[in-house]
Design an enzyme around this catalytic site. Structure first.
Site, PDB file in Angstrom:
ATOM      1  N   LYS A 171       0.847  -1.187   0.000  1.00  0.00           N
ATOM      2  CA  LYS A 171       0.000   0.000   0.000  1.00  0.00           C
ATOM      3  C   LYS A 171       0.885   1.240   0.000  1.00  0.00           C
ATOM      4  O   LYS A 171       1.891   1.298   0.719  1.00  0.00           O
ATOM      5  CB  LYS A 171      -0.909  -0.023   1.231  1.00  0.00           C
ATOM      6  CG  LYS A 171      -1.891   1.131   1.325  1.00  0.00           C
ATOM      7  CD  LYS A 171      -2.797   0.946   2.546  1.00  0.00           C
ATOM      8  CE  LYS A 171      -3.787   2.090   2.694  1.00  0.00           C
ATOM      9  NZ  LYS A 171      -4.716   1.888   3.836  1.00  0.00           N
ATOM     10  N   SER A 243      -9.482   2.287   2.126  1.00  0.00           N
ATOM     11  CA  SER A 243      -8.245   2.880   1.610  1.00  0.00           C
ATOM     12  C   SER A 243      -7.197   1.851   1.191  1.00  0.00           C
ATOM     13  O   SER A 243      -6.260   2.190   0.472  1.00  0.00           O
ATOM     14  CB  SER A 243      -7.643   3.842   2.637  1.00  0.00           C
ATOM     15  OG  SER A 243      -7.095   3.157   3.737  1.00  0.00           O
ATOM     16  N   SER A 267     -10.214  -0.182   6.827  1.00  0.00           N
ATOM     17  CA  SER A 267      -9.498  -0.158   5.543  1.00  0.00           C
ATOM     18  C   SER A 267      -8.887  -1.490   5.140  1.00  0.00           C
ATOM     19  O   SER A 267      -8.378  -1.617   4.030  1.00  0.00           O
ATOM     20  CB  SER A 267      -8.415   0.925   5.568  1.00  0.00           C
ATOM     21  OG  SER A 267      -9.003   2.201   5.527  1.00  0.00           O
TER      22      SER A 267
END
Length: 532
Positions: A171, A243, A267
């Site tokens: 990420k 996210s 998330s």
């Protein structure tokens, strides 16, 4: 008179209009003369850089205190299942959807090289990213060098373990030197942080190969980022949500074998559920966070998105441990999830639990009992919002004051929330943390007769509660339903159905063992989305 009214209005915003007019004026005068200079001095010292990478808070969240868990020595590494006679498939498509354990065996037996495998996944990332919008940066040069190094070591008889030569994605709030770490935001889209995040160091030492920085929603909020919006491989007409959208979508689509995401409030759980992958939100403090953009130092957690619970256990084993630069991280002892006897476990199921999971685990000998979470705290969601928003504002104070938030991709998200956060009094932030402590004690009491709990993974109250308390949860796919209005009479697009297996802090191995048991007799996690 006008000044008195303004002063009264200001105090009312802080729910402090119990003062009389004279007291309000005196308090405001004292704050201006005494408080503001201290506030400005502190801001100058620690708030000039955004993202929370420097000067962490000395207030460390410790859920184990409330659960009465003593610090113990580190546990040994897990003993993974042994595979024999794994054969390389003929098609690259089949290779792309093999799990980590299988790919590791192919590399170990030299049926495929890390370089070949890296090429396969880089090609898939490039082939499907124009539709899914899941990649921020390809780390191609680094990937081929790491793959070459992995192949060289293996040729010399050095095998680093199951992750040796396995590609993966991070990420894009996780820093890797010489590559952009954009945090998904227009403001920071050209940012390069010359720092190796601790989780990246751990995976590099295990021999894993980084192929891409994957989409994070802007400043780790939902799936909208400066380059677009990440889509769900199972139904590209909808978005990935959460996210960690890039890690979830990329793993689901067979673009990487696994990826590392993060969760502050949903998330990991939301995009895993939407994209139909298995993902673990570990116990708070299990995985170090240095080199990672911070929202809340008492809520942020890193965890893996994988094909299966077995893979989640393997990745957790590689990245857990004490990060010397993260005061909240700990050496947390875990039993080997592959050695847990599930027939000795008592597991509660909530009203919204997936019935198939309940029945399958019961058939495996698990003692399944009805369960209800009992707690008196009625402001769980509000406590999480206070905690997350105030902490986030502390890390992005300069961003808001400079007006850079006007460039933010979704004005109804962080700019709105952080505007409200500016008006949360310090005393009420502390009261929220005291209420949080009460919640932890009450949840502990609810768990006293069960080893784990099955329930909905994306119910917002449970998401808030689990993050506030520090509970680990593993999200597992449990089936699919047809989209409500397919565009043709036949559509392979589906809506994924998932469940959450929750365990007490430091009992991640229990949640993993139950998920492994469930997936040993089901194949929902092996299904492939119709991305072609």
């Amino acid at each position: 008179m006008d000044n008195d009214l303004l002063c009264k209005d200001a105090f009312e915003l802080f729910d402090a209009n119990f003062f009389n007019n004279t007291e309000m004026v005196e308090n405001a005068k004292g704050a201006k003369e005494l408080n503001i200079p201290i506030i400005r001095s502190n801001r100058k010292l620690v708030a000039s850089t955004n993202g929370g990478l420097n000067d962490p808070s000395v207030l460390i969240f410790n859920p184990y205190y409330y659960w009465g868990i003593e610090q113990q020595q580190a546990s040994k590494r897990f003993k993974y299942p042994s595979l024999s006679q794994v054969q390389r498939p003929e098609s690259e498509e089949d290779i792309a959807f093999m799990d980590v354990l299988e790919l590791g065996q192919l590399i170990k037996t030299k049926q495929i090289t890390s370089t070949e495998l890296t090429h396969i996944f880089l090609q898939r990332l490039k082939r499907y990213n124009h539709v899914l919008e899941a990649v921020v940066t390809y780390t191609e040069e680094l990937a081929y060098q790491q793959a070459k190094d992995a192949d060289y070591l293996l040729d010399k008889g050095v095998y680093l373990g199951t992750l040796h030569g396995i590609p993966y994605g991070l990420k894009d709030i996780i820093s890797v030197p010489q590559y952009k770490t954009t945090w998904g935001s227009t403001t920071f889209k050209d940012q390069v942080i010359d720092l190796e995040a601790w989780v990246y160091k751990r995976l590099k030492s295990a021999g894993a190969v980084l192929v891409a920085k994957l989409v994070t929603g802007s400043l780790a909020y939902d799936d909208k980022w400066f380059g677009g919006r990440t889509r769900n491989p199972w139904n590209i007409e909808e978005y990935s949500t959460g996210s960690s959208a890039g890690p979830a979508a990329s793993t689901s689509a067979g673009m990487v074998p696994f990826a590392i995401g993060s969760e502050t409030a949903g998330s990991i759980t939301y995009p895993a559920a939407r994209c139909g992958v298995t993902a673990l939100r570990p116990t708070f403090g299990m995985v170090g966070r240095s080199g990672v953009m911070s929202i809340s130092e008492s809520l942020d957690k890193l965890g893996p998105f994988c094909r299966s619970a077995v893979d989640c256990a393997i990745i957790l084993d590689a990245i857990r441990g004490k990060d010397p630069d993260d005061a909240s991280s700990r050496v947390i002892p875990l039993d080997d999830p592959f050695s847990v006897d599930v027939t000795k476990l008592t597991v509660g199921f909530l009203d919204d639990a997936d019935k198939e999971v309940v029945h399958v685990l019961a058939s495996k000998g698990v003692n399944m009992v009805p369960f209800k979470l009992n707690y008196s705290v009625d402001s769980v969601q509000g406590i999480l919002n206070f905690t997350m928003d105030v902490d986030m504002l502390a890390h992005f104070d300069n961003w808001q004051r400079s007006g850079e938030d006007a460039q933010y991709e979704a004005q109804e998200q962080w700019p709105t929330e952080l505007g409200r956060a500016r008006l949360i009094p310090a005393v009420d932030y502390v009261q929220a943390q005291r209420a949080r402590g009460k919640l932890i004690r009450e949840v502990k009491e609810s768990f006293k007769n069960v080893d784990a709990v099955i329930g909905n993974a994306t119910d917002w109250e449970k998401v808030c509660l689990g993050n506030l308390v520090g509970l680990p949860v593993i999200v597992v796919p449990t089936g699919f339903t047809n989209v409500t209005q397919p565009h043709s009479t036949f559509s392979r697009r589906r809506t994924t159905v998932t469940a959450g297996i929750y365990a007490p802090p430091q009992r991640d191995h229990i949640a993993l063992a139950l998920a492994i048991a469930y997936q040993s007799v089901t194949d929902h996690h092996k299904q492939r989305p119709p991305i072609n």
